[in-house]
Design an enzyme around this catalytic site. Structure first.
Site, PDB file in Angstrom:
ATOM      1  N   HIS A 150       0.821  -1.218   0.000  1.00 17.70           N
ATOM      2  CA  HIS A 150       0.000   0.000   0.000  1.00 17.70           C
ATOM      3  C   HIS A 150       0.859   1.274   0.000  1.00 17.70           C
ATOM      4  O   HIS A 150       0.361   2.353  -0.304  1.00 17.70           O
ATOM      5  CB  HIS A 150      -1.000  -0.008   1.174  1.00 17.70           C
ATOM      6  CG  HIS A 150      -0.427   0.363   2.502  1.00 17.70           C
ATOM      7  ND1 HIS A 150      -0.172  -0.558   3.482  1.00 17.70           N
ATOM      8  CD2 HIS A 150      -0.072   1.565   3.026  1.00 17.70           C
ATOM      9  CE1 HIS A 150       0.315   0.074   4.544  1.00 17.70           C
ATOM     10  NE2 HIS A 150       0.376   1.354   4.293  1.00 17.70           N
ATOM     11  N   ASP A 196      -0.849  -7.431   1.489  1.00 14.74           N
ATOM     12  CA  ASP A 196      -0.192  -6.120   1.498  1.00 14.74           C
ATOM     13  C   ASP A 196       1.331  -6.280   1.606  1.00 14.74           C
ATOM     14  O   ASP A 196       1.925  -6.067   2.664  1.00 14.74           O
ATOM     15  CB  ASP A 196      -0.742  -5.320   2.694  1.00 14.74           C
ATOM     16  CG  ASP A 196      -0.257  -3.877   2.676  1.00 14.74           C
ATOM     17  OD1 ASP A 196       0.288  -3.459   1.648  1.00 14.74           O
ATOM     18  OD2 ASP A 196      -0.431  -3.190   3.701  1.00 14.74           O
ATOM     19  N   SER A 291       4.407   1.616   8.458  1.00 11.51           N
ATOM     20  CA  SER A 291       4.047   0.616   7.454  1.00 11.51           C
ATOM     21  C   SER A 291       5.256   0.121   6.686  1.00 11.51           C
ATOM     22  O   SER A 291       6.154   0.912   6.367  1.00 11.51           O
ATOM     23  CB  SER A 291       3.065   1.205   6.451  1.00 11.51           C
ATOM     24  OG  SER A 291       1.787   1.121   6.965  1.00 11.51           O
TER      25      SER A 291
END
Ligand code: ARG
Length: 574
Positions: A150, A196, A291
């Protein structure tokens, strides 16, 4: 274009010499020589880049072949230690520098962590978009970083991304490396964050000399048991919507069971590709900006190692009670990772960075050594037509890549990460009879010998430019002397050119225009001739007894008579 503008400033030409009132020859003025030298230096740099590229590509293919043979040959042991590596290997995986290990306490605050000592997480990297840090990432092999897919939503163009490697344990400066290729998981769903995960290939592999080291990847598709205290690290926000950390922060979080995760986070949590970790009481968690960073668990034993089980993916707020953080399950993607990292370079469409670093010839070359080889694999039809078509297709993509180098990108579809292919290119009528695997075996490893030979040949033909140290990679045009009595039908004059590269000097004959338009037209060809002259001079020096290939060099300007011109040089683009 730039050259044309420069030339406008540089004309008129100077210094006509005359006999009995008639000019005989004319020297190009120093300002024109300077412009020519600057262009020549660029041409040299491009030539060195493309030589390096060609040699590296075959070297990587050779390594890949060797790796395949060692790993899968009958009766051969499978490789020991870490599963996934790529050459050159930066060292063993998952080892943390001494003195940085016992620091992670489950208190305080990434959200709720503490500042990590410098160099504590040698595999933790930062992904920068246009120079701005956006995500974390994890070094998993010498040239591969694993991160969250992402992170690239809306900016899949590799030219815009760089990676900052880990700093050393004495706070040594972190190195910034361009990204060569982004491979998001093909089943990543940006709405649900399923799968992801993305692999990022670095433009240059990390070296053993630096502080960055890869983490270990799981060998089995299972995580350690529920409750295991694992570690998270990153530069992410200190609390939800809060500021990002100035230095790396770390925290310990326990792995939670799939049931607990589902109860806490609802149907959005897909245990097949996600795991959750943290405290139902809240307070300690990863957050925005973390992330792509690591969730690692220690593997005890004689040599403790950190193994990457999760990649930070999403959460409901940060550190909220009842809302643990969600991580992509690395172990279940083991096969995909291995397949991507061990794929032969020629099985993938060339990346924009590879294409832009390459100086393409006008005509298709023996495609195997160029980034265009990929397109020849795809092309149906007879080899001649195929080579031409593949070359055109390749140049077209290269042009598109040129547009993509700007930020913001004009459109995301044309600047996306290139298609990735299966590890083995399909056999194809265009290439079938040329495939090296089918030409002989060496030590039971088919195709190895032809690759070795190819590498040796490439190294030989490019040695002249690869041996020039970058700091000496400058072309110097000392003199261009035009014979005014030799005007050709195309308005050009015969000229003697004297140029230098490093300590080497060459003299060659060419054609030069003496008006703005004709001069601009003649210069690219002079540059290519200079390049050829240097190559021939280097070859002549390497093989003094060899054929008379370098006969046009090193003769000096003082000779009488016309210098032979070399008419067969293809035109170059400046
Ligand atoms: N999606 C976030 C990022 O892009 C990571 C969020 C992690 N959140 C959490 N509560 N653990 O950086």
């Amino acid at each position: 274009m730039l050259l044309a503008v420069l030339l406008l400033l540089l004309l008129p030409l100077s210094d006509p010499r005359s006999a009995h009132g008639h000019p005989l020859y004319m020297r190009l003025p120093p300002s024109t020589l300077q412009a020519l030298s600057a262009q020549g230096t660029k041409v040299l740099q491009a030539a060195q880049r493309s030589a390096l590229w060609a040699v590296n590509r075959v070297a990587m293919e050779l390594q890949h072949r060797l790796h395949e043979c060692r790993g899968s040959g009958p009766g051969r042991p499978s490789p020991q230690g870490p599963l996934l590596q790529d050459p050159p290997e930066p060292g063993p995986c998952g080892e943390r520098p001494p003195g940085t290990v016992n620091v992670t306490r489950a208190h305080g605050r990434i959200v709720g962590g503490s500042a990590a000592p410098p160099g504590a997480w040698p595999w933790l990297v930062r992904l920068l978009l246009g120079g701005q840090p956006l995500c974390g990432g994890v070094l998993v092999a010498a040239s591969w970083v694993l991160t969250a897919a992402h992170c690239f939503a809306g900016a899949p163009n590799e030219l815009l991304w760089t990676v900052t490697l880990a700093e050393g344990s004495r706070g040594e400066q972190a190195e910034e490396v361009p990204v060569n290729r982004i491979l998001p998981h093909p089943k990543f769903d940006p709405r649900t964050f399923h799968n992801d995960l993305a692999l990022v290939q670095l433009w240059t592999p990390v070296s053993r000399a630096g502080a960055a080291r890869p983490v270990c990847l799981p060998q089995r598709p299972r995580e350690p048991p529920t409750g295991t205290a694992c570690a998270i690290a990153g530069w992410g926000a200190l609390f939800e919507d809060g500021p990002e950390a100035e230095a790396v922060r770390e925290a310990r979080v326990p792995l939670l069971s799939a049931d607990t995760c589902r109860r806490a986070l609802g149907p959005g949590l897909r245990p097949s590709s996600m795991l959750c970790a943290g405290y139902l009481a809240g307070g300690i968690d990863s957050c925005q900006g973390d992330s792509g960073g690591p969730l690692t668990c220690s593997e005890t034993g004689p040599r403790p190692r950190e193994v990457l089980y999760g990649v930070t993916s999403w959460g409901d707020g940060c550190g909220e009670p009842g809302k643990p953080g969600v991580y992509t399950r690395v172990a279940v993607f083991k096969d995909w990772l291995q397949e991507q990292m061990s794929a032969a370079p020629s099985s993938r469409e060339p990346s924009c960075r590879e294409l832009l670093a390459w100086d393409p010839p006008e005509e298709p070359l023996a495609a195997a050594a160029t980034p265009c080889a990929f397109y020849a694999h795809l092309c149906p039809g007879p080899p001649g037509a195929c080579a031409r078509l593949a070359h055109q297709q390749c140049l077209q993509r290269r042009r598109r890549c040129g547009h993509c180098a700007r930020w913001p990108t004009p459109c995301s579809s044309c600047c996306g990460a290139p298609r990735s292919c299966s590890a083995r290119p399909r056999p194809h009528p265009c290439t079938a009879e040329r495939r090296p695997e089918q030409r002989g075996e060496a030590n039971g490893c088919p195709g190895l010998e032809p690759l070795r030979q190819k590498l040796a040949t490439l190294q030989g033909t490019h040695a002249w430019i690869l041996q020039v140290p970058p700091e000496h990679l400058a072309m110097d045009f000392h003199e261009v002397l035009a014979d005014l009595g030799s005007k050709t039908l195309t308005g050009l004059f015969r000229a003697w050119v004297r140029a230098g590269l490093g300590g080497r000097h060459v003299v060659f004959g060419g054609l030069v225009g003496l008006e703005q338009a004709t001069l601009a037209r003649s210069l690219p060809r002079l540059l290519v001739q200079a390049l050829q002259a240097f190559r021939l001079a280097a070859l002549e020096k390497a093989e003094p007894q060899g054929p008379q290939i370098g006969a046009r060099q090193e003769r000096g300007l003082g000779r009488t008579g016309h210098h032979p011109l070399s008419p067969q040089v293809p035109p170059a683009r400046p």
